[in-house]
Design an enzyme around this catalytic site. Structure first.
Site, PDB file in Angstrom:
ATOM      1  CB  SER A   1     -15.426  22.775 -30.891  1.00 14.67           C
ATOM      2  OG  SER A   1     -15.526  21.612 -31.878  1.00 14.67           O
TER       3      SER A   1
ATOM      4  CB  THR B   1     -40.367  25.885  -9.875  1.00 13.38           C
ATOM      5  OG1 THR B   1     -41.361  26.298 -10.598  1.00 13.38           O
ATOM      6  CG2 THR B   1     -40.226  26.823  -8.767  1.00 13.38           C
TER       7      THR B   1
ATOM      8  CD  GLN C   1      -3.599  -2.249   1.495  1.00 12.65           C
ATOM      9  OE1 GLN C   1      -3.071  -3.128   2.559  1.00 12.65           O
ATOM     10  NE2 GLN C   1      -3.701  -2.613   0.493  1.00 12.65           N
TER      11      GLN C   1
ATOM     12  CB  SER D   1      -1.029   0.074   1.158  1.00 11.98           C
ATOM     13  OG  SER D   1      -0.187   0.131   2.351  1.00 11.98           O
TER      14      SER D   1
ATOM     15  CE1 TYR E   1      -6.499  -2.030   9.572  1.00  8.86           C
ATOM     16  CE2 TYR E   1      -5.573  -4.058   9.266  1.00  8.86           C
ATOM     17  CZ  TYR E   1      -5.946  -2.745   9.008  1.00  8.86           C
ATOM     18  OH  TYR E   1      -5.046  -2.505   7.742  1.00  8.86           O
TER      19      TYR E   1
ATOM     20  CE  LYS F   1      -4.256   3.433   5.178  1.00 12.92           C
ATOM     21  NZ  LYS F   1      -5.291   2.070   5.226  1.00 12.92           N
TER      22      LYS F   1
ATOM     23  CD  GLU G   1     -19.797  20.622 -20.616  1.00 15.77           C
ATOM     24  OE1 GLU G   1     -18.967  20.237 -21.073  1.00 15.77           O
ATOM     25  OE2 GLU G   1     -20.880  21.195 -21.418  1.00 15.77           O
TER      26      GLU G   1
ATOM     27  CG  ASN H   1     -17.361  23.745 -25.658  1.00 13.02           C
ATOM     28  OD1 ASN H   1     -18.637  24.172 -26.108  1.00 13.02           O
ATOM     29  ND2 ASN H   1     -16.706  22.854 -26.270  1.00 13.02           N
TER      30      ASN H   1
ATOM     31  CG  ASN I   1      -4.074  -3.359  13.624  1.00 16.42           C
ATOM     32  OD1 ASN I   1      -3.475  -3.189  12.718  1.00 16.42           O
ATOM     33  ND2 ASN I   1      -4.744  -4.056  14.349  1.00 16.42           N
TER      34      ASN I   1
END
Length: 470
Positions: A277, A155, A322, A23, A317, A325, A290, A285, A110
């Site tokens: 584009s 609305t 693992q 890890s 544990y 994270k 987006e 754009n 741990n």
């Protein structure tokens, strides 16, 4: 090779196990926080008589040297290091020899990793809060320019009632303020040190978890050692805060996409915060908006990932943890990219006041003003609603606006209608009628703006607090 386990094993791990288990390629970012915990733990070992003063001095000097090497990149993990803890113990052994091995007494990976992750997230929550306030600042600055700029409130994406554009922009600030509140509430619950819980049962050595907690900037120490090493509520809750923040950013992004479209044309983006584009030369754009909209799915996915991982785990544990994270690291990395881009886009956009004002009364958005006018004349709202609806139906047939109906047609629709109703059939009068707190009239919007500015000062101060020793 440095390994934190293995005494009972006759042979090393298979390559497949080692590759799956490693890890350090993602948890290395916890290194400064692991070293902060190591300093505190070294002092507690010395207080318990397990390190003499000379050993403590050499230990702290080596930790400081290793910390500096990590910061400059001169000390890095290798492919042989399983995780951040393994790599850093290797660094201490290189500097101290056998003395470096004494630091492991009374603690486990741990409680170390649970402590490291709390420290890391508490530290970075402040940075995240600072970036949220920067976006809120940008929205607030734009709102200050448009306290009385009329706009067509909606609305169902249909014209509903006139609002001020400043009120609309501040409506996007309010959820950000709630996100900041949630971050601070989360920090209160996360300010608990797990260090000293060991693997699950605590330590038989005479250690002082309270002293460690205080040195590391936590408000308290754990109440139950089993819970301390298995608790990842703080991870799930942090991911909920970031996921909901992502939803808020997505909704803002969606509106900017609409506002900048040809059909709306209410906002023009600065060239520095828009793209074009590869085939259509005319395009401009709203890619930032987006992408903010698209990243929400990623943030929501991280929350679902961790909740699903946790739901079936027995205490205490389990190696499944693992997986806690990478989602929070990814959430922070994602928001670190998105929030400044959105803040820049909002702060530099040009609002087309003429188009907003022209759109504000369109679509019979002043119909409610007619109903309220009738109510003030004593007509029950149920009847006022029906009368106004009939007036709108007439205008639809005649293809005219409410204020263009003749005096004769007004009385034809209802005996309660007369030419004086035209006094309320302007956007200006509709906005001026909104005088109660929190509504869209220029006065209440100015009050709301002042309140938001005061709150943001407080949040800037909170974001600049330092809670984790380095």
């Amino acid at each position: 090779m440095t390994r934190l386990w293995g005494g009972r094993f006759a042979d090393g791990p298979a390559e497949a196990l080692a590759r799956l288990s490693v890890s350090v390629h993602f948890d290395w970012r916890l290194a400064p926080y692991d070293l902060a915990g190591s300093r505190a733990h070294a002092r507690v070992l010395a207080a318990a008589g397990l390190l003499d003063p000379d050993e403590l001095g050499r230990m702290l000097a080596a930790i400081d040297d290793l910390d500096a090497a990590v910061a400059t990149g001169t000390f890095r993990p290798t492919i042989e290091d399983e995780d951040v803890h393994t790599a850093l113990e290797r660094g201490l052994l290189e500097r101290l020899g056998a003395l470096g091995g004494k630091l492991r007494a009374g603690r486990s990976r741990n409680d170390q990793v649970a402590t490291d992750l709390r420290l890391y997230l508490r530290d970075h929550a402040r940075d995240l809060a600072g970036r949220i306030t920067e976006l809120a600042d940008a929205l607030t600055e734009q709102a200050a320019r448009h306290v009385d700029t009329p706009a067509p409130g909606m609305t169902h994406v249909q014209h509903a009632q006139p609002v001020t554009f400043g009120h609309w922009l501040l409506a996007h600030v309010q959820p950000l303020l709630r996100d900041l509140d949630r971050l601070r509430d989360w920090d209160e619950r996360t300010s608990v040190s797990p260090l000293g819980a060991g693997a699950l049962a605590g330590s038989g050595l005479p250690l002082d978890p309270g002293a460690v907690s205080k040195e590391l900037g936590f408000k308290t120490s754990f109440a139950n050692s089993m819970d301390a090493v298995s608790d990842r509520d703080f991870v799930a809750e942090f991911l909920f805060v970031t996921a909901l923040l992502g939803v808020h950013l997505s909704r803002l992004g969606e509106e900017v996409v609409l506002w900048t479209s040809y059909e709306f044309g209410w906002v023009e983006l600065d060239d520095a915060f828009a793209t074009g584009s590869s085939i259509m030369p005319q395009k401009k754009n709203a890619d930032i908006a987006e992408l903010a909209r698209g990243k929400a799915g990623r943030l929501i996915g991280g929350l679902v990932n961790v909740l699903t991982m946790l739901k079936g785990l027995p205490l205490t544990y389990d190696r499944d943890m693992q997986e806690d994270k990478e989602p929070v690291f990814d959430a922070l990395d994602t928001l670190t990219l998105v929030l400044p881009a959105l803040a820049g886009m909002i702060s530099t956009m040009t609002v087309r006041v003429d188009r907003l004002a022209a759109s504000a009364p369109v679509g019979f958005s002043l119909a409610t003003e007619v109903a309220d006018w009738l109510v003030r004349k004593g007509v029950p709202f149920r009847d006022a609603h029906e009368i106004t609806g009939q007036l709108v139906a007439l205008c639809s047939v005649r293809e005219c606006e409410l204020h263009e109906v003749s005096d004769t047609d007004l009385t034809t629709v209802s005996e309660h209608l007369d030419p004086s109703v035209r006094d309320v059939l302007t956007v200006k009068s509709a906005l001026a009628a909104r005088t109660t707190p929190g509504t869209t009239g220029p006065g209440p919007v100015a009050d709301q703006l002042a309140s938001v500015l005061d709150q943001l000062k407080t949040w800037h101060a909170w974001a600049e607090e330092s809670v984790v020793p380095h």
